[in-house]
Write a protein that holds these residues in place. Structure first.
Motif, PDB file in Angstrom:
ATOM      1  N   ARG A   1       0.841  -1.199   0.000  1.00 12.78           N
ATOM      2  CA  ARG A   1       0.000   0.000   0.000  1.00 12.78           C
ATOM      3  C   ARG A   1       0.878   1.253   0.000  1.00 12.78           C
ATOM      4  O   ARG A   1       1.913   1.303   0.655  1.00 12.78           O
ATOM      5  CB  ARG A   1      -0.890   0.039   1.241  1.00 12.78           C
ATOM      6  N   ASP A   2       0.434   2.277  -0.721  1.00 11.21           N
ATOM      7  CA  ASP A   2       1.172   3.536  -0.743  1.00 11.21           C
ATOM      8  C   ASP A   2       1.114   4.245   0.605  1.00 11.21           C
ATOM      9  O   ASP A   2       2.032   4.983   0.969  1.00 11.21           O
ATOM     10  CB  ASP A   2       0.621   4.459  -1.838  1.00 11.21           C
ATOM     11  N   ASP A   3       0.011   4.028   1.352  1.00 10.43           N
ATOM     12  CA  ASP A   3      -0.163   4.712   2.636  1.00 10.43           C
ATOM     13  C   ASP A   3       0.113   3.789   3.816  1.00 10.43           C
ATOM     14  O   ASP A   3      -0.312   4.066   4.937  1.00 10.43           O
ATOM     15  CB  ASP A   3      -1.582   5.276   2.748  1.00 10.43           C
ATOM     16  N   GLY A   4       0.822   2.689   3.573  1.00 15.37           N
ATOM     17  CA  GLY A   4       1.016   1.679   4.602  1.00 15.37           C
ATOM     18  C   GLY A   4       1.675   2.207   5.859  1.00 15.37           C
ATOM     19  O   GLY A   4       1.190   1.988   6.974  1.00 15.37           O
ATOM     20  N   ILE A   5       2.778   2.929   5.708  1.00 16.19           N
ATOM     21  CA  ILE A   5       3.513   3.429   6.868  1.00 16.19           C
ATOM     22  C   ILE A   5       2.702   4.472   7.628  1.00 16.19           C
ATOM     23  O   ILE A   5       2.605   4.430   8.860  1.00 16.19           O
ATOM     24  CB  ILE A   5       4.874   4.008   6.439  1.00 16.19           C
ATOM     25  N   SER A   6       2.094   5.411   6.917  1.00 14.94           N
ATOM     26  CA  SER A   6       1.328   6.459   7.591  1.00 14.94           C
ATOM     27  C   SER A   6       0.104   5.886   8.294  1.00 14.94           C
ATOM     28  O   SER A   6      -0.255   6.312   9.398  1.00 14.94           O
ATOM     29  CB  SER A   6       0.897   7.534   6.580  1.00 14.94           C
ATOM     30  N   LEU A   7      -0.552   4.896   7.684  1.00 21.39           N
ATOM     31  CA  LEU A   7      -1.729   4.279   8.291  1.00 21.39           C
ATOM     32  C   LEU A   7      -1.355   3.552   9.586  1.00 21.39           C
ATOM     33  O   LEU A   7      -2.021   3.713  10.614  1.00 21.39           O
ATOM     34  CB  LEU A   7      -2.370   3.297   7.308  1.00 21.39           C
ATOM     35  N   LEU A   8      -0.286   2.798   9.561  1.00 21.15           N
ATOM     36  CA  LEU A   8       0.152   2.082  10.760  1.00 21.15           C
ATOM     37  C   LEU A   8       0.575   3.051  11.860  1.00 21.15           C
ATOM     38  O   LEU A   8       0.292   2.846  13.036  1.00 21.15           O
ATOM     39  CB  LEU A   8       1.314   1.152  10.419  1.00 21.15           C
ATOM     40  N   SER A   9       1.252   4.136  11.471  1.00 17.71           N
ATOM     41  CA  SER A   9       1.733   5.106  12.456  1.00 17.71           C
ATOM     42  C   SER A   9       0.583   5.738  13.231  1.00 17.71           C
ATOM     43  O   SER A   9       0.638   5.870  14.456  1.00 17.71           O
ATOM     44  CB  SER A   9       2.550   6.207  11.763  1.00 17.71           C
ATOM     45  N   THR A  10      -0.466   6.132  12.528  1.00 19.02           N
ATOM     46  CA  THR A  10      -1.586   6.789  13.191  1.00 19.02           C
ATOM     47  C   THR A  10      -2.309   5.835  14.133  1.00 19.02           C
ATOM     48  O   THR A  10      -2.736   6.223  15.222  1.00 19.02           O
ATOM     49  CB  THR A  10      -2.592   7.346  12.156  1.00 19.02           C
ATOM     50  N   LEU A  11      -2.429   4.573  13.738  1.00 23.57           N
ATOM     51  CA  LEU A  11      -3.109   3.592  14.581  1.00 23.57           C
ATOM     52  C   LEU A  11      -2.302   3.293  15.848  1.00 23.57           C
ATOM     53  O   LEU A  11      -2.860   3.175  16.935  1.00 23.57           O
ATOM     54  CB  LEU A  11      -3.342   2.297  13.805  1.00 23.57           C
ATOM     55  N   VAL A  12      -0.988   3.175  15.713  1.00 23.61           N
ATOM     56  CA  VAL A  12      -0.122   2.908  16.861  1.00 23.61           C
ATOM     57  C   VAL A  12      -0.233   4.028  17.882  1.00 23.61           C
ATOM     58  O   VAL A  12      -0.384   3.796  19.088  1.00 23.61           O
ATOM     59  CB  VAL A  12       1.338   2.735  16.400  1.00 23.61           C
ATOM     60  N   ASN A  13      -0.156   5.265  17.420  1.00 24.09           N
ATOM     61  CA  ASN A  13      -0.208   6.425  18.313  1.00 24.09           C
ATOM     62  C   ASN A  13      -1.544   6.489  19.050  1.00 24.09           C
ATOM     63  O   ASN A  13      -1.596   6.679  20.264  1.00 24.09           O
ATOM     64  CB  ASN A  13       0.013   7.707  17.513  1.00 24.09           C
ATOM     65  N   PHE A  14      -2.640   6.294  18.330  1.00 22.20           N
ATOM     66  CA  PHE A  14      -3.971   6.385  18.934  1.00 22.20           C
ATOM     67  C   PHE A  14      -4.165   5.289  19.984  1.00 22.20           C
ATOM     68  O   PHE A  14      -4.700   5.540  21.071  1.00 22.20           O
ATOM     69  CB  PHE A  14      -5.046   6.270  17.851  1.00 22.20           C
ATOM     70  N   GLY A  15      -3.737   4.074  19.683  1.00 22.01           N
ATOM     71  CA  GLY A  15      -3.909   2.970  20.621  1.00 22.01           C
ATOM     72  C   GLY A  15      -3.181   3.202  21.931  1.00 22.01           C
ATOM     73  O   GLY A  15      -3.731   2.980  23.016  1.00 22.01           O
ATOM     74  N   ALA A  16      -1.949   3.691  21.851  1.00 20.89           N
ATOM     75  CA  ALA A  16      -1.162   3.924  23.066  1.00 20.89           C
ATOM     76  C   ALA A  16      -1.767   5.040  23.906  1.00 20.89           C
ATOM     77  O   ALA A  16      -1.925   4.902  25.125  1.00 20.89           O
ATOM     78  CB  ALA A  16       0.275   4.268  22.688  1.00 20.89           C
ATOM     79  N   MET A  17      -2.093   6.167  23.276  1.00 19.28           N
ATOM     80  CA  MET A  17      -2.614   7.311  24.032  1.00 19.28           C
ATOM     81  C   MET A  17      -3.935   6.964  24.735  1.00 19.28           C
ATOM     82  O   MET A  17      -4.164   7.358  25.884  1.00 19.28           O
ATOM     83  CB  MET A  17      -2.832   8.507  23.093  1.00 19.28           C
ATOM     84  N   THR A  18      -4.806   6.229  24.041  1.00 15.48           N
ATOM     85  CA  THR A  18      -6.096   5.874  24.623  1.00 15.48           C
ATOM     86  C   THR A  18      -5.920   4.944  25.825  1.00 15.48           C
ATOM     87  O   THR A  18      -6.590   5.100  26.852  1.00 15.48           O
ATOM     88  CB  THR A  18      -6.989   5.196  23.565  1.00 15.48           C
TER      89      THR A  18
END
Length: 462
Positions: free
Chosen positions: A360-377
């Motif tokens: 995917r072209d957005d693979g890295i950015s998609l994973l990054s946003t999910l990782v950050n949200f999961g930890a903060m929550t």
């Protein structure tokens, strides 16, 4: 240290880690050279005040580290926020907290492998991304499977290597600055620039910079493998955060002064992710740029992903022994004293996820946003657990550590979550919704979430 048996569990993992091992583990998880890869994004997002963004980020995460330190003293066991929220508030809350932080822990190894594989492919184009990814996963799985002591020894070697590269960059960079090789504007501009300063701008960059600090919490995953008393685990977390934060601030300050085209970086951002390497090239030439790029790839793909895979397997192990994950994930390898099936599952998921996202072209950015949200929550639940366990249940009057610190930490993280990327919020809440459905299914099937020894434990003091 409180004995694990008093909480209803048997000691199955090997207690072999020293305070130094824990500290090094935390530093490796955070990656001392983490800003190399996201420097451009933080620089452009903060109006050039990249050092200020990391100062605020370190202060913000310190409140979370202090809350972790309190909960690990009360419940010195694997599982991190899953165990702390489950025992500090209630088992169903613990399940949801563990489910949310799984979004961070299960996805982050795949993200690290993907970033490193793309970086290595750029340095050695003849080897495809997928082959680099397979190699990284296999290597780390073997090291993790051989036991936590093997992982600890490798961590020490990798930390030394990263610090050597960082020292080379700082020496060459400072020499270039003080010798006049590169033009230096306002020396204090990375910390404060009146022309670009706005609180909204700075805090927007902080939400990106916080990614570099994620990982200090991984130390708590090793609570059952530490031979130190519980308070030393909390001290290792705080110490790792302070050391890493100091390194982040120093290296980004120097790099900010070396940026060859500051106006262009502020205006156009850093879509290719090469801003730090461009600064290194300005200071020392192509060799320094290649060295920092190679170090980033190895640090993310081997050192950081090694400890991330270890932490993730411990989280799955902790949830599985409480029957909140499939029971086979709680199996321990008797020879190496590691959660064998959980380690192999993390490797398989990381490989599959990495290969898919690489397409995917957005693979890295998609994973990054999910990782950050999961930890903060998940960290939000941690702060609530401190207040409920100490103030509500134990009637603590330590207002600073048990009320002020967690409340301030909660409010800071709530701000970050509210202002997170919309895509991250959407996908994050979908994941949380799935967790709620799983939790409801537990109740319907008569498998209400329960934690071993909770009744007797709740009556005892920490």
């Amino acid at each position: 240290m409180a004995e694990l048996e008093q909480f209803g569990y048997r000691q199955e993992l090997s207690r072999s880690l020293s305070f130094t091992d824990l500290l090094i583990y935390g530093l490796i998880f955070m990656v001392p050279i983490a800003p190399f890869g996201i420097f451009g994004s933080v620089y452009s997002g903060s109006g050039g005040m990249v050092a200020l963004a990391y100062v605020i980020g370190m202060i913000a995460m310190m409140f979370t580290a202090l809350s972790y330190a309190q909960m690990v003293r009360a419940f010195p066991m694997a599982g991190s926020v899953y165990s702390y929220a489950g025992r500090g508030i209630a088992p169903p809350v613990g399940f949801l907290a563990g489910w949310v932080i799984l979004l961070d822990y299960v996805l982050v190894p795949g993200l690290l492998y993907l970033v490193a594989s793309v970086a290595m492919h750029s340095l050695v184009p003849g080897i495809p991304v997928w082959l680099w990814l397979v190699a990284f996963v296999l290597l780390n799985t073997v090291v993790n499977y051989l036991g936590i002591q093997m992982t600890a020894r490798v961590n020490k070697l990798m930390l030394v290597a990263e610090l050597i590269v960082l020292a080379i960059f700082l020496v060459v960079g400072l020499w270039a600055l003080f010798s006049g090789k590169v033009h230096v504007g306002n020396f204090w501009s990375p910390l404060f620039n009146a022309d670009t300063f706005e609180w909204s701008v700075v805090f927007g960059a902080v939400s990106i910079a916080v990614l570099s600090f994620l990982g200090f919490d991984g130390i708590s995953m090793l609570a059952e493998e530490s031979r130190e008393e519980a308070r030393q685990i909390g001290r290792a977390m705080v110490g790792a955060l302070l050391l890493a934060g100091t390194l982040f601030i120093v290296q980004t300050w120097v790099a900010a002064l070396l940026v060859p085209d500051a106006p262009g970086l502020l205006e156009n951002g850093d879509p290719e992710g090469t801003a730090f390497y461009d600064a290194a090239r300005a200071a020392g030439g192509g060799w320094l740029a290649n060295l920092t790029a190679l170090a980033t790839a190895i640090a993310w793909g081997f050192a950081n992903s090694l400890v991330a895979q270890a932490a993730t397997s411990r989280l799955l192990y902790a949830m599985a022994r409480d029957r909140q994950m499939p029971r086979f994930l709680a199996k321990i390898n008797e020879r190496h004293k590691v959660p064998a099936n959980a380690t192999l599952l993390v490797a398989a998921v990381s490989l599959a996820l990495g290969l898919y996202m690489a397409s995917r072209d957005d693979g890295i950015s998609l994973l990054s946003t999910l990782v950050n949200f999961g930890a903060m929550t998940a960290f939000l639940a941690l702060h609530v657990a401190v207040v409920v366990h100490y103030v509500v249940r134990q009637h603590s009057r330590d207002w600073l550590r048990h009320l002020a610190v967690p409340v301030i930490g909660f409010l800071i993280l709530l701000y970050v979550v509210i202002n997170a990327d919309i895509a991250a919020q959407t996908l994050g809440f979908i994941w949380l919704g799935i967790g709620v459905i799983v939790l409801i299914s537990f109740y319907v099937s008569g498998r209400r979430p329960q934690l071993a020894g909770l009744t007797s434990e709740s009556e005892s003091s920490s």
